[in-house]
Each structure stands twice: as C-alpha cells, then as structure tokens.
Design a protein around this motif. Structure first.
Motif, short mmCIF file in Angstrom:
data_model
loop_
_atom_site.label_atom_id
_atom_site.label_comp_id
_atom_site.label_asym_id
_atom_site.label_seq_id
_atom_site.Cartn_x
_atom_site.Cartn_y
_atom_site.Cartn_z
N LYS A 92 0.84 -1.20 0.00
CA LYS A 92 0.00 0.00 0.00
C LYS A 92 0.87 1.25 0.00
O LYS A 92 1.87 1.31 0.72
N GLY A 93 0.49 2.23 -0.80
CA GLY A 93 1.25 3.48 -0.83
C GLY A 93 2.40 3.44 -1.82
O GLY A 93 3.14 4.41 -1.94
N GLY A 128 11.83 9.27 -8.12
CA GLY A 128 10.51 8.67 -7.95
C GLY A 128 10.64 7.16 -8.07
O GLY A 128 9.94 6.51 -8.83
N THR A 129 11.52 6.61 -7.27
CA THR A 129 11.87 5.19 -7.43
C THR A 129 10.74 4.24 -7.04
O THR A 129 10.69 3.11 -7.49
N TYR A 199 2.40 11.24 -14.30
CA TYR A 199 2.12 11.97 -15.54
C TYR A 199 0.66 11.91 -15.99
O TYR A 199 0.32 12.31 -17.10
N ILE A 200 -0.23 11.40 -15.15
CA ILE A 200 -1.65 11.37 -15.53
C ILE A 200 -2.24 12.77 -15.34
O ILE A 200 -1.97 13.43 -14.34
N ARG A 201 -3.03 13.20 -16.34
CA ARG A 201 -3.70 14.50 -16.18
C ARG A 201 -4.67 14.41 -15.01
O ARG A 201 -5.42 13.42 -14.91
N ALA A 220 1.55 9.20 -6.82
CA ALA A 220 2.44 8.55 -7.79
C ALA A 220 1.92 8.72 -9.21
O ALA A 220 2.61 8.40 -10.18
N LEU A 221 0.68 9.19 -9.33
CA LEU A 221 0.02 9.23 -10.65
C LEU A 221 -0.27 10.63 -11.15
O LEU A 221 -0.18 10.91 -12.34
#
Ligand code: SAM
Length: 293
Positions: A92-93, A128-129, A199-201, A220-221
C-alpha cells in the motif's frame, strides 16, 4: 464431509467467478492467488492440477478471491509483482511497477551496456523510485554502477529498501528522501538520470480503472492539469546534475511526447532528443543527451 477441492477445480471455479465480476485477466489472477496461497509458482500449479488443496490453503485463497473481486490489485494481495524478471515487493502506498516501464530500462541499457561503458563506474539517479523496480533492474544489469534511488514518499523508500536488500544490491543503491533533484546539490554528479514520474492529467484520474483509482497512491500518478508538472519543473534543473555528455531518460504518458521533447529543447543544453514507442505503439520514453561543455 467437506468437498475435497483439487487445484484445477479451484482455478476453473474462480476463473468463472472473476469473469462474472469483470476482472480483466480472470484465469491469470486465479492462478497467481492460488500459487501464492500454496507458496509455490504458477508452473508448479500446472504440474499438480489433480492435487487436493488443504483446508488452510483454501480458506486463505477464498479470502484473497473475495478481496480481488472487490477490486484490490493482485500484486497488493500477494505482496509482489514481477518486473524485469525480478520479484519486486510492493505494498500500500507504493505504485505497482508496470510492464511498459521495462522499456525505460531497455533504453538505458542500449545507451550504457556497450563495451565502452562495461568497466566504467557509472553513477545513476532514479527519481521517484517507488518500489525501486527501475533502480534494481539497472543495478542487476550495470554491475559497476552506483544508483541513487530517490522518492518523496517514505512509504515507497521503505519498500525500495526491502527490495534492494532482498535482491542483494543494498551496497550499490543509495536511497534518498526528497523532492525530485533538490537533495542533489553537487554539480555534474550523474551519468544518467531516469524517472517514471507522475504523468496522468488530474482530470483523467477519475476515469482510471477502479482498482488503480481506489488502491494505488494518487501522488504517484497525478501529473497536474496537463500531466506535465514534473517535466516542466524539473527538466530545466537536470543539465546541471549531468556529468559530461550525460543522459536523461524519462517515461511519459500518451500524447505527451512532443511537449516533453520541447521542454528538453527549450533548455538549449540537450541534443539527440529521441522518442521511443512501447510495444503497444504508444510514445512512451524520451531520451535526451546533454551537449558537452
Ligand atoms: C509513477 S510512480 C513510479 C514508481 C516506480 N519508479 C515505477 O516505475 O514503478 C512515481 C513515483 O514518484 C514519486 N514522486 C512523486 N512526486 C515526486 C517528487 N516531487 N520527488 C520525488 N518523488 C516523487 C511517487 O512517490 C512515486 O513513487
């Protein structure tokens, strides 16, 4: 007396149930969950199709099937996802590594695997590993490399630490907590910077599959209004961190290639900006090499 279930019966029954629940890969998921409960591999399931499954295994399997049907991703239920043929721990996370991200690793190796670099001690940075998937794959392939694996999320770094230790790379992977490149003040430190950033809008987040939307970390998104926040903010700061003719290799989302390539060009410090498509034909990875001097 309770029915004595065999491996194949459980797989078939669960596959049918997952189909009704609109699970995208019903048989695969049934097999992965059953293999996990039997502490075995999927291949071993195939060689033991007629074996009875114990009561204990069935009860833990049923619980995972229930949670999967309710939308939890398989990787969070088993605790692992395969990436670059490595068993990567997730939780999770922490974003579950995606197969298309292997293209970023492939491209990095196309640049750095050739003989000219074989004996060089490369210094790499993975921003952002997350689970550490990219850093660990690079550590496996580039034997002399030192890899800084950075993330803003402490939960992610804890998982990345577990993964780098489990795979035996704790000595070469240095974990750093911080906002993108800000922890790295020295100049010309890295031969390569890689990142699969958010990189999601923002407006597209609610349209993501339920299992992503409800279970994976939004931080993360979410890449901001046009998905390009990370690239816009951090690409201009990357040249100062690159050694000689160092490289940056970034993953991006559909329709973002031209804008990301333009951000590299605007710095006036990169040449050889190249976009690579993934196996589904989507522009997925951008490579840029710093001009020398
Ligand atoms: C798309 S995930 C990629 C995770 C992993 N590299 C992979 O490919 O599976 C993006 C990661 O970037 C991290 N992140 C987001 N914003 C960041 C920032 N400003 N600085 C450092 N890490 C950041 C998130 O916590 C997350 O782990």
């Amino acid at each position: 007396m309770n029915k004595q279930w065999t491996v194949i019966e459980l797989i078939n029954e669960t596959t049918g149930y997952f189909k009704k629940k609109d699970i995208e890969t019903p048989r695969l998921d049934a097999e992965l969950l059953l293999a996990h409960c039997r502490a075995t591999g999927r291949v071993q399931l195939y060689t033991n199709f007629d074996r009875p499954v114990s009561e204990t295994e069935i009860s833990s399997f049923r619980e995972l099937v229930r949670r999967r049907a309710a939308g939890e991703p398989v990787a969070y239920l088993t605790g692992y996802r395969e990436f670059w043929s490595l068993k990567i721990r997730v939780g999770k996370g922490v974003l579950i590594p995606r197969p298309e991200t292997e293209l970023l690793v492939e491209e990095a190796l196309n640049v750095f695997k050739p003989a000219v670099f074989a004996a060089t001690q490369l210094t790499l940075l993975d921003i952002g590993t997350g689970s550490g998937a990219i850093a660990i794959a690079l550590a496996k392939e580039l034997h002399e490399s030192i890899i800084y694996a950075a993330d803003i999320s402490r939960a992610a770094l804890a998982v990345a630490r577990a993964n780098s230790t489990e795979h035996g790379y704790a000595g070469r992977i240095r974990l750093v907590c911080g906002d993108s490149v800000t922890p790295f003040r020295q100049k010309e430190l890295f031969d390569l910077i890689v990142s699969n950033p958010p990189y999601i809008r923002s407006g597209d987040l609610k349209g993501l599959a339920r299992e992503i939307r409800e279970h994976e970390p939004i931080a993360a998104l979410d890449g901001g209004i046009d998905g390009l926040d990370f690239y816009r903010q951090w690409i201009p700061q990357m040249p100062a961190l690159l050694r000689g003719k160092g490289w940056v290799i970034l993953e991006m989302g559909a329709g973002q290639a031209a804008a990301v390539a333009e951000l590299f060009q605007q710095t006036g410090l990169f040449n050889a900006v190249k976009v690579v498509k993934d196996y589904a034909g989507h522009e997925r990875v951008v490579l840029a090499q710093k001009q020398y001097g």
